[in-house]
Design an enzyme around this catalytic site. Structure first.
Site: not given
Ligand SMILES: *Cc1c(COP(=O)(O)O)cnc(C)c1O
Length: 420
Positions: A278, A281, A317, A321, A347-348, A375
């Site tokens: 999954e 990024r 971001r 972070y 305004c922050e 993101y």
């Molecule tokens: C956000 C997320 C991802 C993707 O994460 P990346 O760092 O963008 O690769 C995959 N699986 C789940 C469950 C997530 O919450």
């Protein structure tokens, strides 16, 4: 890292399109993505999986523009979603729900219903109560919900606390020690069909070791489940591979997958399973930039500020972070660079995009904020009633507007004044 961006005669191009032309046609701020960069990132994953039963999913939350979904669907991606809204996007982009895995800690009943109606590939379940809810919902619809349990393998991904998800104290998944009993319970519930096991340990991970450690933990569970007669069809190892924002050296996509496949091939039980990933990024992060214009240069006794027309609402971001994005002038000037904090008009005090950057710039100059494909737009907001920027995908010398700049009126379209 950003080989789709090049300097030609002193001005930056995105593929074969000058960034100045994008600013001229669509204004600033604007997100710019490269079709070739997204394709080649995904192709690196799929080539590393050649000849194997693997589904590389794209985690939609990184960048959920329909054109990005469409492009990746055409390349053969599956999709990892975390909301009913994201499922609607997948459908709107014409991609198949049979290649969708549904993650997330808080799936509502209506989201479950929608996902069951469309026949998603798998529900990645994150708690016992979710399992019971899913069982009830599926049963009431006369359906069988395919489930995987998200195991929290308690490994340290070595990343920012906000994007680390695989530690015991995180809200995600079911702890390693409870996993087997939760599976055994799932096996007794009506309306469920156990199909897999999954984990996702965090994001922006720049080492292979945490991924392998998580796989080891899952391997133990797969074996233990088999001894209880629970046989799985797939193993989903999540996403989280990092990218180069500031000189980080994450493993290549191929090196990471090779290490995992080596471990899988060595295990007769794991070898039988289909493997899923999954990634978000690492597919889109370095395929995008945020184009912005310098509105004001403001020297103060403590610091010089470059006030630009992009802000924390467009790219959250850094504020969220303290993330680092390279910032480069589109047409570099000769002359003595000075140190600037690059900030937006919001305004922050948290509204900054880069701190202490050495830049030779003047008011009106264009800047490219790099590595903003993941993101970025996906986390944007309308804070300060700022319309979200347009998104443009370049493809060779063509530029496609894939999301128009929001008209200001659309920001209060749903609002009404009080009666009387
Ligand atoms: C956000 C997320 C991802 C993707 O994460 P990346 O760092 O963008 O690769 C995959 N699986 C789940 C469950 C997530 O919450």
């Amino acid at each position: 890292m950003n080989d789709w961006i090049s300097d030609r005669n002193g001005t930056l191009y995105a593929e074969d399109v000058p960034l100045t032309a994008i600013a001229q046609q669509f204004g600033t701020p604007a997100y710019v993505y490269s079709r070739a960069a997204i394709r080649s990132a995904f192709a690196e994953f799929s080539q590393a999986c050649a000849g194997r039963r693997v589904l590389v999913c794209y985690a939609l939350k990184a960048n959920s523009n329909l054109a990005v979904i469409d492009l990746l669907a055409r390349e053969g991606a599956g999709f990892d979603i975390v909301s009913g809204g994201e499922l609607q996007r997948v459908l709107a982009a014409g991609a198949s729900p049979s290649r969708v895995v549904f993650s997330g800690v808080g799936k509502s009943e209506s989201e479950m219903q929608m996902a069951l109606e469309h026949g998603v590939r798998c529900f990645n379940v994150e708690s016992e109560t979710e399992l019971h809810r899913l069982s009830r919902v599926a049963q009431s619809m006369g359906k069988l919900a395919p489930v995987s349990i998200r195991v929290n393998p308690d490994v340290d991904a070595g990343t920012h606390p906000y994007i680390s998800t695989g530690l015991r104290e995180n809200k995600f998944g079911i702890s390693h020690e409870h996993a087997v009993s939760v599976y055994r319970e799932a096996a007794t519930l009506p309306g469920l069909k156990i199909v897999g096991i999954d984990c996702h340990i965090g994001s922006q991970i720049t080492e292979i070791a945490p991924f392998v450690a998580a796989l080891d933990k899952l391997a133990e569970l797969v074996a233990e489940l088999a001894s209880h007669g629970i046989r799985l069809a797939h193993l989903d190892l999540g996403g989280g591979l990092g990218i180069d924002y500031d000189g980080e050296q994450p493993p290549s996509r191929k090196a990471m997958l090779d290490a995992l496949f080596a471990r899988i091939d060595a295990d007769p039980t794991l070898r039988e399973l289909e493997v899923m990933f999954e990634f978000g990024r690492s597919i889109v992060g370095n395929a995008g930039l945020l184009l912005t214009r310098v509105e004001y240069l403001k020297p103060t006794p403590a610091k010089n500020f470059a006030i630009v027309d992009a802000a924390m609402n467009d790219l959250m971001r850094p504020a969220l972070y303290e993330a680092f994005h390279r910032i480069v002038p589109v047409a570099p000037r000769a002359g003595q660079p000075q140190s600037y904090d690059v900030v937006g008009p919001v305004c922050e005090s948290g509204d900054w995009l880069g701190r202490d950057r050495l830049l030779a710039i003047e008011e009106g100059d264009l800047l490219a904020i790099l590595s903003a494909g993941a993101y970025g737009m996906a986390m944007s907001s309308n804070y300060n009633t700022r319309p979200r920027p347009p998104e443009i995908m370049v493809d060779g010398d063509a530029m496609h507007l894939i999301r128009a700049r929001e008209p200001v009126e659309s920001l209060y379209d749903l609002e009404t004044r009080l009666p009387g």
